[in-house]
Design an enzyme around this catalytic site. Structure first.
Site, short mmCIF file in Angstrom:
data_model
loop_
_atom_site.label_atom_id
_atom_site.label_comp_id
_atom_site.label_asym_id
_atom_site.label_seq_id
_atom_site.Cartn_x
_atom_site.Cartn_y
_atom_site.Cartn_z
N HIS A 1 2.04 2.01 -3.48
CA HIS A 1 1.07 2.77 -4.30
C HIS A 1 1.16 4.26 -3.95
CE1 HIS A 1 -1.09 -0.43 -6.23
NE2 HIS A 1 -1.48 -1.00 -5.11
N GLU B 1 0.83 -1.21 0.00
CA GLU B 1 0.00 0.00 0.00
C GLU B 1 0.86 1.26 0.00
OE1 GLU B 1 -3.01 -0.10 -0.74
OE2 GLU B 1 -3.20 -2.27 -0.49
ZN ZN Z 1 -2.47 -2.78 -4.95
#
Ligand code: ZN
Ligand code: ADP
Length: 617
Positions: free
Chosen positions: A428, A425
């Site tokens: 990202h 995460e």
């Molecule tokens: Zn992802």
């Protein structure tokens, strides 16, 4: 509805037969109490000669006699034999005898027993069976063509245009219809013919039904509503009858609005010769078309219909004089979403300092129905949490619930896996933050959700874009590949957690190549056409197999390039990654501000200037 246990029809038949049998065997004999004794003719003659009989009755076929000992209850019966001597014998033994004269029935009586009675009995049985079948089929199967069961009339909808937020263009287009219902003479005096119907076209949940109701509410006229699928019924021909009935009712109540939801259910293009065409649907459609032609619109019956597959409708429905107006009802934009949230927030107790703009920015792509649902979820959460009114965090959490499902509190995830998820995460988010074209991060969480998401990064667009440039799209793909890239760079492995990312990245890349004409090689050639724009938009290829193979190759090269760029960004920010991931693992959910602070080596709770939002008018 309470379902009552029903005894089968046979049960009643057996009951009736049983009662009749009992009557015959017990009640009638004891009531009349006559004993009938069959005797041979010879015995009868002997009894006559011996003077044992009292009274003799002779019919065409039988002879009945009682003994002369005063016992009337015993009757002797014998068959009648051709016997010229009988009368002589009877006279001789001095019994009273008589020939029974066959009763001549009156013609009226004959008519009754031969005609009325049997017909009556059959009618009764028929009624019983029909009632029984009707009950079994869960409705009144025999009430052909009466649509009153399924047509919903509301004298007043109680909804007006203030209940519909956003959708200004649609409201404007429909305002004219309201005017017409108010002052028809204004239009007819100048010779203008008003549209008989308008077609509301848009994705599900954007408020088409709501708009139709609002038109009726604004015009203060009754609102008839029926769903297209309800026309198609158990019996062939019912649909057409329903349409006829609906229009009859509507004309009696004019001025009024007739709303047909899901009109594509009946209005699909009539069969172009393919096998298995649907006769019932076509009949219904034909009836609808002729009813629309037949009624006089100056009376003030306006038909609104809704669909989310406009391209599948029969052309005949769309020609002038029918649904010639098409009112697009699109997904709400940023301002629309904010307005819709505010409209629905009025229905619940809510804090005064809610930041609706942030909420609207976090819900890109949500329909009006989704937003209504978000507000309701927030209210439910407020009750669960024991708040006296809905607050910002309730709303933000409910957005996640609607987008990603409920938190899976009990999910058991090992610390090793948690770490991979956290880095994914953060990957990202970091890639997004490092590209100035990408939207800033709003929230990152690694709390698993019921939808199967193990964590996610919520991005908030600063400004809703009408146009996406090639760079925007490419950067989006880079951000999407950032999760997998982090796993690779940090752990030197890959996991199954990126399947959703892969799907999204491929979709965007494919659209760039095949629909937006963004690669030089294919220039402005369309290689895909989109069907069902309002229902997810499946694309189908329209090019040759060779081009299709070429497209695949280009799509792959775009994704590879993006993936490479993401990996590079993460490798260059290895220490930032570690710091951010450690913080996320500790907190499980972090805000965009905390993320930026840590990225810039500031204390996590340093206040940040809210990003300046470009104004648009
Ligand atoms: Zn992802
Ligand atoms: P559709 O008929 O387009 O599928 P509906 O009209 O049934 O959608 O909308 C469902 C619900 O969503 C409405 O009852 C309303 O609560 C909410 N909604 C949708 N669009 C809007 C809007 N523009 N303003 C306010 N509420 C909306």
């Amino acid at each position: 509805m309470k379902e009552e246990p029903r005894k089968s029809l046979y049960y009643y038949w057996f009951l009736a037969i049983g009662i009749i049998l009992i009557l015959n065997m017990v009640v009638i004999p004891t009531y009349f109490n006559t004993k009938i004794k069959q005797i041979p003719y010879g015995t009868f003659l002997e009894m006559v000669d011996d003077g044992k009989l009292g009274k003799v009755e002779i019919t065409d076929t039988k002879i009945a006699a009682t003994a002369n000992d005063g016992n009337d209850k015993e009757v002797y019966v014998t068959g009648r034999v051709e016997d010229p001597e009988l009368v002589k014998r009877l006279v001789k033994s001095k019994v009273t005898f008589s020939q029974v004269i066959p009763r001549e029935a009156s013609p009226l009586e004959n008519f009754f027993t031969n005609w009325i009675l049997p017909i009556g009995i059959f009618f009764l049985i028929g009624q019983l069976i029909m009632k029984y079948m009707g009950n079994r089929m869960g409705g009144n199967a025999m009430s052909f063509g009466k649509s009153n069961a399924k047509v919903y009339v509301e004298a007043q909808t109680g909804v007006d245009f203030t209940h519909v937020a956003g959708q200004d263009e649609a409201k404007e287009a429909l305002m004219e219809l309201v005017e017409f219902l108010h002052h028809p003479e204004k239009y007819t005096s100048i010779g203008a013919k008003l549209p008989k119907g308008a077609l509301l076209v848009g994705p599900p949940g954007t408020g088409k039904t709501l708009l139709a109701k609002a038109v009726a509410g604004e015009a203060k006229v009754p609102f008839f509503s029926i769903s297209g699928s309800e026309f198609i019924e158990m019996f062939v021909g019912m649909g057409a009858a329903r349409v006829r009935d609906l229009f009859k009712q509507a004309q009696e109540k004019a001025p009024c609005i007739v709303f047909i939801d899901e009109i594509d259910a009946i209005g699909k293009k009539r069969s172009s010769g393919q096998f298995g065409s649907n006769d019932e649907r076509e009949q219904t459609l034909n009836q609808l078309l002729s009813e629309m032609d037949g009624f006089d619109s100056s009376k003030g019956v306006i038909i609104l219909a809704a669909t989310n597959r406009p391209d599948e409708l029969d052309k005949a429905l769309l020609r002038p004089g029918r649904f010639d107006r098409r009112v697009p009802v699109e997904l709400p934009d940023l301002h629309g979403r904010e307005a819709i949230l505010k409209v629905h927030a009025k229905d619940v107790h809510i804090d005064t300092d809610i930041d609706f703009n942030t909420l609207a920015r976090a819900t890109a792509g949500a329909s009006g129905a989704d937003l209504a649902n978000i507000v309701n979820e927030a209210a439910l959460r407020a009750v669960r949490e024991g708040h006296s009114s809905v607050n910002q965090s309730d709303l933000e959490e409910s957005i996640e619930v609607v987008i990603a499902g409920y938190q899976r509190k009990g999910a058991c995830i090992s610390s090793e896996e948690k770490k991979v998820i956290a880095y994914h995460e953060i990957g990202h988010a970091l890639v997004a933050a490092m590209q100035k074209h990408s939207a800033p991060v709003h929230k990152i969480t690694i709390v698993p959700r019921t939808s199967g998401a193990l964590g996610y990064t919520m991005q908030v667009d600063e400004q809703e874009k009408v146009l996406m440039s090639k760079e925007d799209l490419f950067n989006k793909i880079v951000t999407i590949t950032g999760g997998r890239s982090a796993e690779e760079v940090i752990f030197n492995t890959i996991t199954s957690g990126a399947s959703n990312d892969i799907e999204q990245a491929t979709k965007i890349a494919r659209a760039m190549v095949a629909r937006f004409g963004m690669v030089e090689e294919l220039d402005m050639m369309a290689c895909e056409s989109v069907q069902n724009v309002y229902l997810g938009g499946d694309a189908s290829l329209t090019c040759s197999a060779e081009t299709s193979a070429r497209i695949d190759a280009i799509v792959l090269s775009i994704i590879k390039e993006a993936h490479g760029k993401a990996k590079e960004i993460i490798s260059n920010h290895r220490t930032d990654m570690d710091r951010l991931a450690a913080y996320l693992l500790e907190k499980e959910t972090i805000t965009g501000d905390e993320f930026m602070n840590i990225l810039q080596n500031l204390p996590p709770d340093t206040p940040r200037e809210p990003a300046a939002l470009p104004e648009c008018h």
